[in-house]
Scaffold this motif. Sequence first.
Motif, PDB file in Angstrom:
ATOM      1  N   MET A 114      -7.339 -20.277  -5.665  1.00  0.00           N
ATOM      2  CA  MET A 114      -6.641 -19.247  -4.889  1.00  0.00           C
ATOM      3  C   MET A 114      -6.250 -19.769  -3.507  1.00  0.00           C
ATOM      4  O   MET A 114      -5.190 -19.418  -2.991  1.00  0.00           O
ATOM      5  CB  MET A 114      -7.492 -17.987  -4.761  1.00  0.00           C
ATOM      6  CG  MET A 114      -7.748 -17.290  -6.067  1.00  0.00           C
ATOM      7  SD  MET A 114      -6.239 -16.760  -6.905  1.00  0.00           S
ATOM      8  CE  MET A 114      -6.927 -16.051  -8.376  1.00  0.00           C
ATOM      9  N   LYS A 115      -7.085 -20.620  -2.910  1.00  0.00           N
ATOM     10  CA  LYS A 115      -6.758 -21.197  -1.603  1.00  0.00           C
ATOM     11  C   LYS A 115      -5.466 -22.012  -1.697  1.00  0.00           C
ATOM     12  O   LYS A 115      -4.651 -22.004  -0.780  1.00  0.00           O
ATOM     13  CB  LYS A 115      -7.907 -22.083  -1.117  1.00  0.00           C
ATOM     14  CG  LYS A 115      -7.681 -22.702   0.230  1.00  0.00           C
ATOM     15  CD  LYS A 115      -8.873 -23.560   0.631  1.00  0.00           C
ATOM     16  CE  LYS A 115      -8.590 -24.266   1.936  1.00  0.00           C
ATOM     17  NZ  LYS A 115      -9.656 -25.204   2.291  1.00  0.00           N
ATOM     18  N   GLY A 116      -5.257 -22.684  -2.824  1.00  0.00           N
ATOM     19  CA  GLY A 116      -4.037 -23.456  -3.037  1.00  0.00           C
ATOM     20  C   GLY A 116      -2.823 -22.598  -3.313  1.00  0.00           C
ATOM     21  O   GLY A 116      -1.693 -23.092  -3.347  1.00  0.00           O
ATOM     22  N   ASN A 117      -3.027 -21.314  -3.524  1.00  0.00           N
ATOM     23  CA  ASN A 117      -1.939 -20.370  -3.781  1.00  0.00           C
ATOM     24  C   ASN A 117      -2.051 -19.202  -2.806  1.00  0.00           C
ATOM     25  O   ASN A 117      -2.103 -18.041  -3.202  1.00  0.00           O
ATOM     26  CB  ASN A 117      -1.994 -19.889  -5.238  1.00  0.00           C
ATOM     27  CG  ASN A 117      -1.676 -21.011  -6.191  1.00  0.00           C
ATOM     28  OD1 ASN A 117      -0.537 -21.431  -6.296  1.00  0.00           O
ATOM     29  ND2 ASN A 117      -2.689 -21.525  -6.861  1.00  0.00           N
ATOM     30  N   MET A 143      -3.547 -28.719   0.560  1.00  0.00           N
ATOM     31  CA  MET A 143      -3.240 -28.884  -0.849  1.00  0.00           C
ATOM     32  C   MET A 143      -1.910 -28.228  -1.164  1.00  0.00           C
ATOM     33  O   MET A 143      -1.687 -27.092  -0.800  1.00  0.00           O
ATOM     34  CB  MET A 143      -4.346 -28.212  -1.668  1.00  0.00           C
ATOM     35  CG  MET A 143      -4.062 -28.186  -3.138  1.00  0.00           C
ATOM     36  SD  MET A 143      -5.491 -27.546  -4.005  1.00  0.00           S
ATOM     37  CE  MET A 143      -4.676 -26.513  -5.180  1.00  0.00           C
ATOM     38  N   ARG A 144      -1.041 -28.975  -1.788  1.00  0.00           N
ATOM     39  CA  ARG A 144       0.196 -28.358  -2.232  1.00  0.00           C
ATOM     40  C   ARG A 144      -0.157 -27.415  -3.364  1.00  0.00           C
ATOM     41  O   ARG A 144      -0.846 -27.771  -4.292  1.00  0.00           O
ATOM     42  CB  ARG A 144       1.182 -29.406  -2.724  1.00  0.00           C
ATOM     43  CG  ARG A 144       1.687 -30.285  -1.626  1.00  0.00           C
ATOM     44  CD  ARG A 144       2.746 -31.206  -2.102  1.00  0.00           C
ATOM     45  NE  ARG A 144       2.398 -31.771  -3.406  1.00  0.00           N
ATOM     46  CZ  ARG A 144       3.226 -32.508  -4.114  1.00  0.00           C
ATOM     47  NH1 ARG A 144       4.411 -32.771  -3.689  1.00  0.00           N
ATOM     48  NH2 ARG A 144       2.854 -32.987  -5.283  1.00  0.00           N
ATOM     49  N   SER A 145       0.326 -26.207  -3.289  1.00  0.00           N
ATOM     50  CA  SER A 145      -0.076 -25.213  -4.273  1.00  0.00           C
ATOM     51  C   SER A 145       0.660 -25.380  -5.589  1.00  0.00           C
ATOM     52  O   SER A 145       1.747 -25.930  -5.657  1.00  0.00           O
ATOM     53  CB  SER A 145       0.182 -23.806  -3.724  1.00  0.00           C
ATOM     54  OG  SER A 145       1.566 -23.540  -3.735  1.00  0.00           O
ATOM     55  N   LEU A 146       0.034 -24.879  -6.631  1.00  0.00           N
ATOM     56  CA  LEU A 146       0.657 -24.828  -7.948  1.00  0.00           C
ATOM     57  C   LEU A 146       1.965 -24.062  -7.853  1.00  0.00           C
ATOM     58  O   LEU A 146       2.992 -24.502  -8.365  1.00  0.00           O
ATOM     59  CB  LEU A 146      -0.291 -24.145  -8.938  1.00  0.00           C
ATOM     60  CG  LEU A 146       0.286 -23.696 -10.272  1.00  0.00           C
ATOM     61  CD1 LEU A 146       0.696 -24.906 -11.090  1.00  0.00           C
ATOM     62  CD2 LEU A 146      -0.733 -22.868 -11.016  1.00  0.00           C
ATOM     63  N   LEU A 147       1.943 -22.929  -7.175  1.00  0.00           N
ATOM     64  CA  LEU A 147       3.136 -22.112  -7.053  1.00  0.00           C
ATOM     65  C   LEU A 147       4.243 -22.874  -6.346  1.00  0.00           C
ATOM     66  O   LEU A 147       5.391 -22.861  -6.788  1.00  0.00           O
ATOM     67  CB  LEU A 147       2.816 -20.822  -6.292  1.00  0.00           C
ATOM     68  CG  LEU A 147       3.999 -19.890  -6.073  1.00  0.00           C
ATOM     69  CD1 LEU A 147       4.546 -19.413  -7.412  1.00  0.00           C
ATOM     70  CD2 LEU A 147       3.586 -18.719  -5.224  1.00  0.00           C
ATOM     71  N   PHE A 148       3.918 -23.553  -5.270  1.00  0.00           N
ATOM     72  CA  PHE A 148       4.934 -24.285  -4.528  1.00  0.00           C
ATOM     73  C   PHE A 148       5.571 -25.362  -5.397  1.00  0.00           C
ATOM     74  O   PHE A 148       6.778 -25.507  -5.442  1.00  0.00           O
ATOM     75  CB  PHE A 148       4.337 -24.903  -3.266  1.00  0.00           C
ATOM     76  CG  PHE A 148       5.332 -25.689  -2.464  1.00  0.00           C
ATOM     77  CD1 PHE A 148       6.325 -25.049  -1.748  1.00  0.00           C
ATOM     78  CD2 PHE A 148       5.288 -27.065  -2.445  1.00  0.00           C
ATOM     79  CE1 PHE A 148       7.248 -25.766  -1.012  1.00  0.00           C
ATOM     80  CE2 PHE A 148       6.207 -27.794  -1.722  1.00  0.00           C
ATOM     81  CZ  PHE A 148       7.187 -27.145  -1.001  1.00  0.00           C
ATOM     82  N   ARG A 149       4.732 -26.109  -6.133  1.00  0.00           N
ATOM     83  CA  ARG A 149       5.269 -27.164  -7.006  1.00  0.00           C
ATOM     84  C   ARG A 149       6.151 -26.580  -8.094  1.00  0.00           C
ATOM     85  O   ARG A 149       7.237 -27.088  -8.368  1.00  0.00           O
ATOM     86  CB  ARG A 149       4.139 -27.971  -7.626  1.00  0.00           C
ATOM     87  CG  ARG A 149       3.492 -28.914  -6.623  1.00  0.00           C
ATOM     88  CD  ARG A 149       2.469 -29.740  -7.297  1.00  0.00           C
ATOM     89  NE  ARG A 149       1.191 -29.062  -7.101  1.00  0.00           N
ATOM     90  CZ  ARG A 149       0.064 -29.432  -7.613  1.00  0.00           C
ATOM     91  NH1 ARG A 149       0.006 -30.458  -8.416  1.00  0.00           N
ATOM     92  NH2 ARG A 149      -1.049 -28.790  -7.352  1.00  0.00           N
TER      93      ARG A 149
END
Length: 174
Positions: A93-96, A1-7
């Motif tokens: 949290m796993k996505g971040n 999953m592309r993270s919220l933070l990365f996006r």
Amino acid sequence: MRSLLFRLALVLFAATSVAAQSAYWRQYTNAAGDFSVLLAGEPRLSTDVQGTKTIHTVQSLVDSLGYSVMYIKQERDQAVDDASYRAFKDFFMKGNARCSVFSEQSAAPALPGYIGRLYRLHCDEFNTNMTLFGNLHWGKHYSYAVMGMFKTASSDPPEIKKFVDSFSLIDPTK
């Protein structure tokens, strides 16, 4: 999953010159997501399918500050209890994964009928210390992550709190 933070970080570092052109606040309403929020700049909408979940994201960037509402809508009733909330939190949290929880407290503002928590996450992205600040909300049909992102500083930008505090449901009975 592309993270919220990365996006958000990609938008943050790639579009800072564009952000200044749309630095205004407006009430943004998303009927499909059953929410309204005061949003700076022009929203970008996206979806990401994760197994049986479709994650809808509304995000914007203004003056190096990122704003994001992610939501998942469930057609069937889901349990609103601590165990279900923890599973949602763990999924978020796993996505971040490059973030750690710095603080956790009761959601502010709280949503009636939802379990919610307010988080401050410290993250390391692109060799830059970033802060994610906002609420996770878990309800019978919707789950939300309402997060602002900024470069970690001695004080929080007031715009981030303005954004987080403005989040509300259109129809709290859903």
